[in-house]
Design a protein around this motif. Structure first.
Motif, PDB file in Angstrom:
ATOM      1  N   ASP A 104      -6.552  11.063   0.163  1.00  0.00           N
ATOM      2  CA  ASP A 104      -5.641   9.782   0.107  1.00  0.00           C
ATOM      3  C   ASP A 104      -4.475   9.988   1.280  1.00  0.00           C
ATOM      4  O   ASP A 104      -3.852   8.767   1.444  1.00  0.00           O
ATOM      5  CB  ASP A 104      -4.972   9.718  -1.286  1.00  0.00           C
ATOM      6  CG  ASP A 104      -5.795   9.749  -2.541  1.00  0.00           C
ATOM      7  OD1 ASP A 104      -6.725   8.956  -2.148  1.00  0.00           O
ATOM      8  OD2 ASP A 104      -5.445  10.105  -3.419  1.00  0.00           O
ATOM      9  N   PRO A 156     -12.035   2.107   1.269  1.00  0.00           N
ATOM     10  CA  PRO A 156     -11.539   3.069   0.493  1.00  0.00           C
ATOM     11  C   PRO A 156     -12.294   4.395   0.533  1.00  0.00           C
ATOM     12  O   PRO A 156     -11.803   5.386   0.424  1.00  0.00           O
ATOM     13  CB  PRO A 156     -11.356   2.363  -0.933  1.00  0.00           C
ATOM     14  CG  PRO A 156     -12.589   1.445  -0.819  1.00  0.00           C
ATOM     15  CD  PRO A 156     -12.341   0.665   0.309  1.00  0.00           C
ATOM     16  N   GLU A 184       0.829  -1.055   0.045  1.00  0.00           N
ATOM     17  CA  GLU A 184       0.168  -0.054   0.007  1.00  0.00           C
ATOM     18  C   GLU A 184       0.848   1.302  -0.147  1.00  0.00           C
ATOM     19  O   GLU A 184       1.975   1.360   0.725  1.00  0.00           O
ATOM     20  CB  GLU A 184      -0.832   0.071   1.299  1.00  0.00           C
ATOM     21  CG  GLU A 184      -2.139  -1.210   1.287  1.00  0.00           C
ATOM     22  CD  GLU A 184      -2.810  -0.894   0.120  1.00  0.00           C
ATOM     23  OE1 GLU A 184      -3.350   0.296  -0.430  1.00  0.00           O
ATOM     24  OE2 GLU A 184      -3.077  -2.035  -0.688  1.00  0.00           O
ATOM     25  N   SER A 210      -5.020   7.120   6.689  1.00  0.00           N
ATOM     26  CA  SER A 210      -4.966   6.798   5.366  1.00  0.00           C
ATOM     27  C   SER A 210      -5.674   6.007   4.638  1.00  0.00           C
ATOM     28  O   SER A 210      -6.790   5.662   5.392  1.00  0.00           O
ATOM     29  CB  SER A 210      -3.302   6.674   5.071  1.00  0.00           C
ATOM     30  OG  SER A 210      -3.035   5.300   5.468  1.00  0.00           O
ATOM     31  N   VAL A 211      -5.742   5.944   3.500  1.00  0.00           N
ATOM     32  CA  VAL A 211      -6.659   4.978   2.644  1.00  0.00           C
ATOM     33  C   VAL A 211      -6.494   3.617   2.818  1.00  0.00           C
ATOM     34  O   VAL A 211      -5.240   2.914   3.056  1.00  0.00           O
ATOM     35  CB  VAL A 211      -6.566   5.143   1.251  1.00  0.00           C
ATOM     36  CG1 VAL A 211      -7.439   4.003   0.701  1.00  0.00           C
ATOM     37  CG2 VAL A 211      -7.030   6.615   0.993  1.00  0.00           C
TER      38      VAL A 211
END
Length: 349
Positions: free
Chosen positions: A125, A117, A82, A111-112
């Protein structure tokens, strides 16, 4: 955001000799070190927690007056595949959205995550936090804790790179659009493919078993060396009839957005045109706009400078690869508040 090429609580140590206790070690550089290899001194704490891919980002917290409570924890995936981004805000005048802040404040704590998502509590993002301004800058130390090894027996670790995302002056002009020049003379392109050298933090030292490795000085991630252009007043020269002598005045040609009534804020600036004598002038006509305001620029040179002190408002982006790290402790030491820092020499006493 414009993307054109035009871009640290006083420490009072009272050491009492008691038979049952050992004093903290001093080093020749004047610092007093704790057993975990973090230096003593006032600091701000940031915790980065590595989570599973299905982690669900928690909602914000509010106090009794309905004010948002800013914490000091950021959640990121543990999966090395990631791409993790953390945006850091500060500057000579402080973070743009909270210039008077006196604490480290996490403004986006996740964070994502691949299995979530579209989580409503993770905006964009990148996770983000901001730190107070400090005229002397900071020293920054970090270490990895938690699970020591991965399934293959190697240490869990995290790799961090840094990149300038945005530099603005007090009026809000985007200084990245003017271009930054690194010490090797290359133009700095502000799209963040140009990251710093990677800094790797490991959980264990292979020679010392599974003991937590002491903190590492990662200040180099926040140091800038090179030249930065700054915008000044409108030049008295710079027309075709009265061009500027480049040996006396350096100008750029700027475009004023009619919708922006703030004086001194330009929608964009580009290089001036040259006449037959190599003197500079505006306007420079493009397909979309006329860059007809000649603005003086100055060049400021920096060497290993705290990156947030090269502009009034600065955004700095961390790109992170997390290879199994569960916890990362990061401490920011504001240098103007440390007894071991000599402001006159910009060095440790």
């Amino acid at each position: 955001m414009l993307r054109t090429i035009k871009a640290t609580f006083c420490l009072i140590m009272i050491i009492i000799a008691l038979p049952a206790y050992a004093a903290k070690p001093h080093t020749s550089d004047g610092l007093v070190w704790n057993g975990n290899n973090f230096p003593s001194g006032s600091h701000f704490n940031l915790m980065i927690h590595g989570k599973k891919a299905d982690f669900n980002c928690p909602p914000p917290e509010y106090d009794e007056l309905s004010n948002l409570v800013f914490g000091n924890v950021i959640n990121v995936p543990r999966d090395p595949e990631e791409n993790i981004s953390i945006l850091i805000e500060s500057g000579r005048k402080g973070p743009k959205n909270a210039p008077t802040t006196s604490e480290l404040e996490v403004t986006d704590w996740c964070s994502v995550f691949p299995d979530h998502p579209d989580n409503e509590y993770s905006v964009g993002d990148a996770a983000s936090f901001r730190i107070p301004k400090d005229s002397e800058g900071y020293m920054v130390f970090a270490r990895v804790t938690g699970k020591p090894t991965k399934d293959d027996g190697t240490s869990t670790q995290i790799v961090i790179r840094g990149c300038l995302e945005d530099v603005q002056d007090e009026a809000g002009n985007e200084l990245l659009m003017l271009g930054l020049i690194t010490t090797d003379g290359d133009s700095y392109v502000p799209e963040c493919p140009t990251y710093s050298e990677p800094t790797t933090l490991v959980r264990t030292d292979s020679l010392k078993g599974k003991k937590v490795k002491g903190a590492t000085n990662i200040t180099q991630l926040f140091q800038w060396s090179g030249d930065v252009y700054s915008l000044g007043d409108v030049a008295s020269c710079g027309t075709l009839e009265n061009p500027c002598d480049p040996t006396e005045d350096t100008i750029v040609c700027c475009y004023e957005d009619d919708s922006d009534e703030t004086t001194g804020v330009y929608a964009g600036c580009i290089e001036p045109a040259l006449d037959e004598n190599n003197y500079t002038y505006c306007p420079v006509i493009t397909e979309t706009n006329t860059y007809d305001v000649p603005v003086l620029v100055s060049l400021n040179s920096y060497s290993d400078t705290w990156v947030f002190n090269i502009g009034d408002f600065v955004d700095y982006l961390w790109s992170i690869s997390n290879d199994g790290a569960y916890n990362v402790q990061v401490r920011f030491y504001p240098l103007s508040n440390q007894s071991w820092w000599d402001s006159d020499t910009d060095s440790i006493k």
